[in-house]
Scaffold this active site. Structure first.
Site, PDB file in Angstrom:
ATOM      1  N   LYS A 215      42.979  53.267  39.248  1.00 29.31           N
ATOM      2  CA  LYS A 215      41.520  53.053  39.301  1.00 29.31           C
ATOM      3  C   LYS A 215      41.160  52.518  40.643  1.00 29.31           C
ATOM      4  CE  LYS A 215      37.149  52.846  38.716  1.00 29.31           C
ATOM      5  NZ  LYS A 215      36.227  53.904  38.812  1.00 29.31           N
TER       6      LYS A 215
ATOM      7  N   CYS B  80      30.960  48.763  42.860  1.00 22.76           N
ATOM      8  CA  CYS B  80      32.543  48.925  42.761  1.00 22.76           C
ATOM      9  C   CYS B  80      33.255  48.830  43.877  1.00 22.76           C
ATOM     10  CB  CYS B  80      32.790  50.267  42.000  1.00 22.76           C
ATOM     11  SG  CYS B  80      32.102  50.273  40.505  1.00 22.76           S
TER      12      CYS B  80
ATOM     13  N   GLU C 146      37.150  53.932  34.207  1.00 21.09           N
ATOM     14  CA  GLU C 146      36.056  54.831  34.007  1.00 21.09           C
ATOM     15  C   GLU C 146      35.826  55.197  35.666  1.00 21.09           C
ATOM     16  OE1 GLU C 146      34.290  56.525  31.688  1.00 21.09           O
ATOM     17  OE2 GLU C 146      33.808  57.413  33.562  1.00 21.09           O
TER      18      GLU C 146
ATOM     19  N   PHE D  53      28.376  51.894  52.756  1.00 21.79           N
ATOM     20  CA  PHE D  53      28.370  52.123  51.259  1.00 21.79           C
ATOM     21  C   PHE D  53      27.892  50.927  50.570  1.00 21.79           C
ATOM     22  CE2 PHE D  53      33.268  51.014  52.198  1.00 21.79           C
ATOM     23  CZ  PHE D  53      33.343  50.164  51.468  1.00 21.79           C
TER      24      PHE D  53
ATOM     25  N   THR E 167      33.424  42.556  36.175  1.00 22.44           N
ATOM     26  CA  THR E 167      34.570  42.087  36.615  1.00 22.44           C
ATOM     27  C   THR E 167      34.224  41.731  37.822  1.00 22.44           C
ATOM     28  OG1 THR E 167      35.459  44.165  37.023  1.00 22.44           O
ATOM     29  CG2 THR E 167      36.580  42.782  35.069  1.00 22.44           C
ATOM     30  N   PRO E 168      33.199  40.849  38.362  1.00 23.21           N
ATOM     31  CA  PRO E 168      32.960  40.617  39.573  1.00 23.21           C
ATOM     32  C   PRO E 168      33.857  39.933  40.339  1.00 23.21           C
ATOM     33  CG  PRO E 168      31.873  39.164  38.173  1.00 23.21           C
ATOM     34  CD  PRO E 168      32.589  40.070  37.287  1.00 23.21           C
TER      35      PRO E 168
ATOM     36  N   GLN F 206      33.434  47.804  47.079  1.00 22.36           N
ATOM     37  CA  GLN F 206      33.781  46.621  47.767  1.00 22.36           C
ATOM     38  C   GLN F 206      34.447  45.621  47.052  1.00 22.36           C
ATOM     39  OE1 GLN F 206      31.275  44.639  50.868  1.00 22.36           O
ATOM     40  NE2 GLN F 206      31.629  42.561  49.550  1.00 22.36           N
TER      41      GLN F 206
END
Ligand code: NAD
Ligand code: UDX
Length: 461
Positions: free
Chosen positions: A218, A274, A163, A270, A94-95, A276
């Site tokens: 999430k 995920c 997740e 970082f 899911t970019p 960013q």
């Protein structure tokens, strides 16, 4: 409801592969099909040589070898997998959108929607559809709409089961999960998924919520984690100006049980697929709902991270007499963290790009990343022509050979092996003054200075 006997997972990536391997390992009575449109990836998941698995994770190959072709199967037969399974996980990417409305901010949900449509078309019996991908809050309602339009005489139940594994520790994170989160409305469907996880996790670690809370939790978890890193990195800049030491500050604050010691390691910034993406998505959602102040607040976490990456590269140039033109700079590490072959959004890419703008010659070594991947990462930035990237970025397979005649070494990933290198040998083969830029604060700086290195680290003056 009868117990689930067959599961399918659409998406054999960093989440789908390891998650289903562990699920299959702990549920030998359940058959699990992991499917993907990427034929090469599936070929590698089926490779006899376990070193060829498309995902590197400590402990993954051992588990795959125990369950593959017993109750875990990798294939490209998506329709067959949908048809066979009572429960289907959607674990596709899911970019961040790169086009149109929400470009550069919103999550691109086209892959998720394609999966939902394919499930809706192919299904001939009841299905529990589990959102494993990280999704903006309220995505489940779109998925439900797609199913509802089919007007079939059986039921689709949609659950959210985000997740929380981190790459590099995925197997441990899955086997000893702090918690599993399941959001949904249908009690039977929720119970079916609880049963699968309770094969190895105590029930008190399985949290059930409504579906929107699950989706939003999430994004919230990732925003909070990333915020800690940006906070400590912000302080690292102040440490460098004042003589305070960021590792000492982190230890001092981390002993406060309300703050806690984890996730306070200052770094070059970082990376990963995920943080960013999910924060940008959160910011986009907030703006969509007119919550400008909330959006600005979270956006600052990303801005601070960009600042940290640029600051590191600039510090390198400044230390090396304000020019790196034609200089050989060796990168130890390209992955976004240790113990993974994933490079998505790795700080190394951005630092390399900035130094290449200054005409530096980068020689990169990483124990798990190949040259092709590095070049793809750079070309993804579209900052210069491919030939220039190939000219300015060279690939190294031996860290000692790489160091020969280098002006500087930069640590971009915290791989353990870098700590145990023979740094005297490295120093002896380098040009002088020999610089070390420790973007992960993993080396013994005192010892390096004794050898003769000029050392620069994060949050240390
Ligand atoms: P990935 O890119 O490694 O894997 C996704 C896979 O889905 C790819 O192999 C792709 O070919 C496949 N795919 C895409 N569309 C498909 C389709 N229509 N049919 C079949 N296969 C299709 O991504 P990932 O890192 O595994 O992430 C998956 C999701 O999990 C994302 O939403 C991500 O945000 C989330 N997540 C990732 C992590 C992580 O550490 N990587 C952790 C937690 C959550
Ligand atoms: C993250 C979340 O931790 C995980 O729960 C979620 O499911 C996916 O996103 P991941 O990106 O795989 O996992 O790794 P993580 O350990 O969170 O590290 C992310 C980045 O932050 C890495 O570049 C890492 O080096 C950096 N980091 C982490 C720091 O710079 N300092 C720290 O203290 C911790």
């Amino acid at each position: 409801m009868n117990k689930v006997k067959t599961i399918s997972c659409i998406g054999a990536g960093y989440v789908g592969g390891p998650t289903m391997a562990v699920m299959a390992y702990k549920n030998p009575h359940i058959k699990i099909n992991v499917v993907d449109i990427n034929e090469e990836k599936i070929r590698l998941w089926n490779s006899d040589n376990l070193d060829d698995l498309p995902v590197y994770e400590p402990g993954l190959a051992e588990i795959v070898s125990k369950v593959r072709n017993k109750n875990l199967f990798f294939s490209t037969q998506i329709e067959k997998a949908i048809d066979e399974a009572e429960m289907i996980f959607i674990s596709v990417n899911t970019p961040t959108k790169t086009y149109g409305i929400g470009k550069g901010m919103a999550a691109d949900l086209k892959y998720v929607e394609l999966c939902a449509r394919q499930i809706a078309e192919v299904a001939k019996a009841d299905k529990i559809v589990v959102e494993k991908s990280t999704l903006p809050v309220r995505t489940a309602s779109s998925i439900k709409r797609i199913f509802a339009e089919q007007k079939k005489d059986f039921n689709f139940s949609v659950l959210s089961n985000p997740e929380f594994l981190a790459e590099g520790t995925a197997i441990k994170d899955l086997l000893e999960a702090d918690r599993v989160l399941i959001g949904g409305e249908n009690g039977e469907a929720i119970q079916a998924l609880v049963d699968i996880y309770s094969a190895w996790l105590p029930e008190e670690r399985i949290i059930t919520t409504n579906i929107w809370s699950s989706e939003l939790s999430k994004l919230t978890a990732n925003a909070f984690l990333a915020q800690r890193i940006s906070s400590i990195n912000a302080m690292s800049a102040l440490c460098e100006k004042t003589g305070a030491d960021i590792d000492q500050v982190a230890r001092a604050i981390g002993t406060d049980s309300r703050i806690g010691p984890k996730f306070l390691k200052a770094s070059v910034g970082f990376g990963g697929s995920c943080f960013q993406k999910d924060i940008l998505n959160l910011v986009y959602l907030c703006r969509h709902f007119g919550l400008e102040e909330v959006a600005d607040y979270w956006e600052q976490v990303i801005k601070m991270n960009d600042y940290q990456k640029h600051r590191f590269a600039e510090k390198m140039v400044n230390a090396m007499f304000n020019t790196v033109n034609g200089k050989k700079i060796v990168f130890y590490g390209w992955a976004f963290k240790k113990d993974t072959n994933d490079t998505r959004e790795s700080a190394a890419i951005y630092v390399a790009d900035k130094l290449m703008d200054e005409q530096a010659h980068i020689h990169a070594y990483d124990p798990k990343v190949n040259y092709e991947r590095m070049l793809e990462d750079l070309s993804g930035l579209r900052t210069r022509v491919e030939e220039k990237n190939t000219e300015l970025l060279k690939f190294e397979t031996d860290p000692y050979e790489a160091a020969k005649d280098a002006h500087a070494i930069a640590i971009l990933t915290e791989w353990d092996e870098f700590i145990t290198y023979d740094w005297q040998k490295i120093y002896d083969s380098m040009k002088k003054p020999a610089f070390v830029f420790d973007g992960r604060n993993i080396l013994d700086h005192g010892k390096l200075r004794d050898i003769g290195f000029e050392v620069s680290a994060i949050g240390k003056s």
